[in-house]
Design an enzyme around this catalytic site. Structure first.
Site, PDB file in Angstrom:
ATOM      1  N   GLY A  67       0.834  -1.196   0.000  1.00 54.22           N
ATOM      2  CA  GLY A  67       0.000   0.000   0.000  1.00 54.22           C
ATOM      3  C   GLY A  67       0.867   1.244   0.000  1.00 54.22           C
ATOM      4  O   GLY A  67       1.974   1.232   0.533  1.00 54.22           O
ATOM      5  N   GLN A  74       2.890   9.949   1.176  1.00 53.79           N
ATOM      6  CA  GLN A  74       4.218   9.338   1.327  1.00 53.79           C
ATOM      7  C   GLN A  74       5.184   9.727   0.201  1.00 53.79           C
ATOM      8  O   GLN A  74       6.393   9.611   0.368  1.00 53.79           O
ATOM      9  CB  GLN A  74       4.093   7.812   1.361  1.00 53.79           C
ATOM     10  N   CYS A  96       5.394  -0.100   7.167  1.00 59.14           N
ATOM     11  CA  CYS A  96       5.095   1.083   6.359  1.00 59.14           C
ATOM     12  C   CYS A  96       6.347   1.428   5.572  1.00 59.14           C
ATOM     13  O   CYS A  96       7.450   1.417   6.126  1.00 59.14           O
ATOM     14  CB  CYS A  96       4.726   2.247   7.290  1.00 59.14           C
ATOM     15  N   LEU A  97       6.177   1.743   4.297  1.00 58.08           N
ATOM     16  CA  LEU A  97       7.341   2.115   3.485  1.00 58.08           C
ATOM     17  C   LEU A  97       7.993   3.391   4.011  1.00 58.08           C
ATOM     18  O   LEU A  97       9.157   3.638   3.723  1.00 58.08           O
ATOM     19  CB  LEU A  97       6.932   2.265   2.012  1.00 58.08           C
ATOM     20  N   HIS A 123      -4.902   1.980   7.307  1.00 59.90           N
ATOM     21  CA  HIS A 123      -3.520   2.473   7.448  1.00 59.90           C
ATOM     22  C   HIS A 123      -3.238   3.578   6.417  1.00 59.90           C
ATOM     23  O   HIS A 123      -2.664   4.615   6.751  1.00 59.90           O
ATOM     24  CB  HIS A 123      -2.568   1.280   7.251  1.00 59.90           C
ATOM     25  N   GLU A 124      -3.667   3.352   5.173  1.00 61.41           N
ATOM     26  CA  GLU A 124      -3.370   4.323   4.106  1.00 61.41           C
ATOM     27  C   GLU A 124      -4.220   5.595   4.260  1.00 61.41           C
ATOM     28  O   GLU A 124      -3.735   6.701   3.991  1.00 61.41           O
ATOM     29  CB  GLU A 124      -3.589   3.701   2.722  1.00 61.41           C
ATOM     30  N   HIS A 168      -2.628   7.946   6.572  1.00 57.77           N
ATOM     31  CA  HIS A 168      -1.580   8.786   5.960  1.00 57.77           C
ATOM     32  C   HIS A 168      -2.169  10.087   5.415  1.00 57.77           C
ATOM     33  O   HIS A 168      -1.560  11.149   5.543  1.00 57.77           O
ATOM     34  CB  HIS A 168      -0.912   8.054   4.793  1.00 57.77           C
TER      35      HIS A 168
HETATM   36  C1  QAP Z   1       0.723  -0.882   5.018  1.00 58.50           C
HETATM   37  O1  QAP Z   1       2.911  -1.085   4.167  1.00 58.50           O
HETATM   38  C2  QAP Z   1       0.510  -2.177   5.747  1.00 58.50           C
HETATM   39  O2  QAP Z   1       9.627  -1.839   6.543  1.00 58.50           O
HETATM   40  C3  QAP Z   1       1.570  -0.991   3.772  1.00 58.50           C
HETATM   41  O3  QAP Z   1      11.476  -2.928   4.958  1.00 58.50           O
HETATM   42  C4  QAP Z   1       1.586  -3.043   6.002  1.00 58.50           C
HETATM   43  O4  QAP Z   1       3.542  -1.944   2.219  1.00 58.50           O
HETATM   44  C5  QAP Z   1      -0.717  -2.511   6.172  1.00 58.50           C
HETATM   45  C6  QAP Z   1       7.550  -2.547   3.654  1.00 58.50           C
HETATM   46  C7  QAP Z   1       1.365  -4.243   6.671  1.00 58.50           C
HETATM   47  C8  QAP Z   1      -0.929  -3.711   6.826  1.00 58.50           C
HETATM   48  C9  QAP Z   1       0.093  -4.575   7.079  1.00 58.50           C
HETATM   49  C10 QAP Z   1       7.937  -2.120   4.890  1.00 58.50           C
HETATM   50  C11 QAP Z   1       8.499  -3.113   2.818  1.00 58.50           C
HETATM   51  C12 QAP Z   1       6.167  -2.412   3.186  1.00 58.50           C
HETATM   52  C13 QAP Z   1       9.260  -2.249   5.319  1.00 58.50           C
HETATM   53  C14 QAP Z   1       3.845  -1.632   3.345  1.00 58.50           C
HETATM   54  C15 QAP Z   1      10.200  -2.819   4.485  1.00 58.50           C
HETATM   55  C16 QAP Z   1       9.824  -3.245   3.227  1.00 58.50           C
HETATM   56  C17 QAP Z   1       5.208  -1.802   3.878  1.00 58.50           C
HETATM   57 CO    CO Z   2       2.268   3.459   5.565  1.00 56.13          CO
END
Ligand code: QAP
Ligand code: CO
Length: 168
Positions: free
Chosen positions: A46, A51, A92-93, A134-135, A138
């Protein structure tokens, strides 16, 4: 195709509240495409416009294994349809390298527009419901770390600030 730089916590620009999208023209299509490229490249599920330092209310999500099912939500709003909370290990990215448990309502109904400006409604539960909430956070300047204890949040902040100093 273009990759956009992703802002990282504690960047204050992640705290801005995004404004509704009013122009559904070609610029929006390019932005959505670039956000999808950026999300896939970073191996995310996401990404919200905030972001990538665009303070407009849109987000992209793809929770499929094959990474071939993008969901695009423009001017999204949601209501909770099941108050019962589910815990999920969120990342989270914009908070790279950190994953922590967050509790959120487990089923929601989202109303949003697609890229053509058409309104649609969608019910979501499980991971999709978590991701949408979550998004949307943001877009309101909120991050998942806001739900953690101040101690945990401070530790994450310090570690990321250190990383940023190293790479500056
Ligand atoms: C939100 O987050 C989310 O730390 C989206 O090293 C995440 O895509 C909602 C990511 C999980 C629910 C559950 C994070 C990739 C990606 C990192 C993401 C990383 C590499 C996060
Ligand atoms: Co995020």
């Amino acid at each position: 195709m273009a990759l956009l730089p992703i802002l990282e916590f504690p960047d204050p620009r992640l705290r801005k509240v995004a404004a509704p999208v009013t122009d559904f023209g070609d610029g929006l299509r390019t932005l959505v495409d670039n956000m999808l490229d950026t999300m896939y490249k970073a191996e995310g599920i996401g990404l919200a416009a905030t972001q990538v330092n665009v303070h407009k209310r849109l987000l992209v999500i793809d929770i499929s294994e094959e990474k071939d099912s993008p969901h695009i939500f423009i001017n999204p709003e949601f209501e909770v349809i099941e108050e019962e909370l589910q815990d999920y290990q969120e990342g989270c990215l914009s908070v790279p390298g950190f994953f922590e448990e967050v509790s959120r309502p487990r089923a929601i109904r989202v109303k949003a527009r697609d890229q053509r400006g058409e309104e649609f409604e969608h019910e979501a539960r499980g991971l999709l419901a978590v991701c949408i909430q979550h998004e949307i956070d943001h877009l309101d300047g909120k991050l998942f770390v806001d739900y953690l204890s101040p101690l945990k949040r401070q530790r994450i902040r310090s570690k990321l600030e250190k990383e940023h100093r190293k790479s500056a």
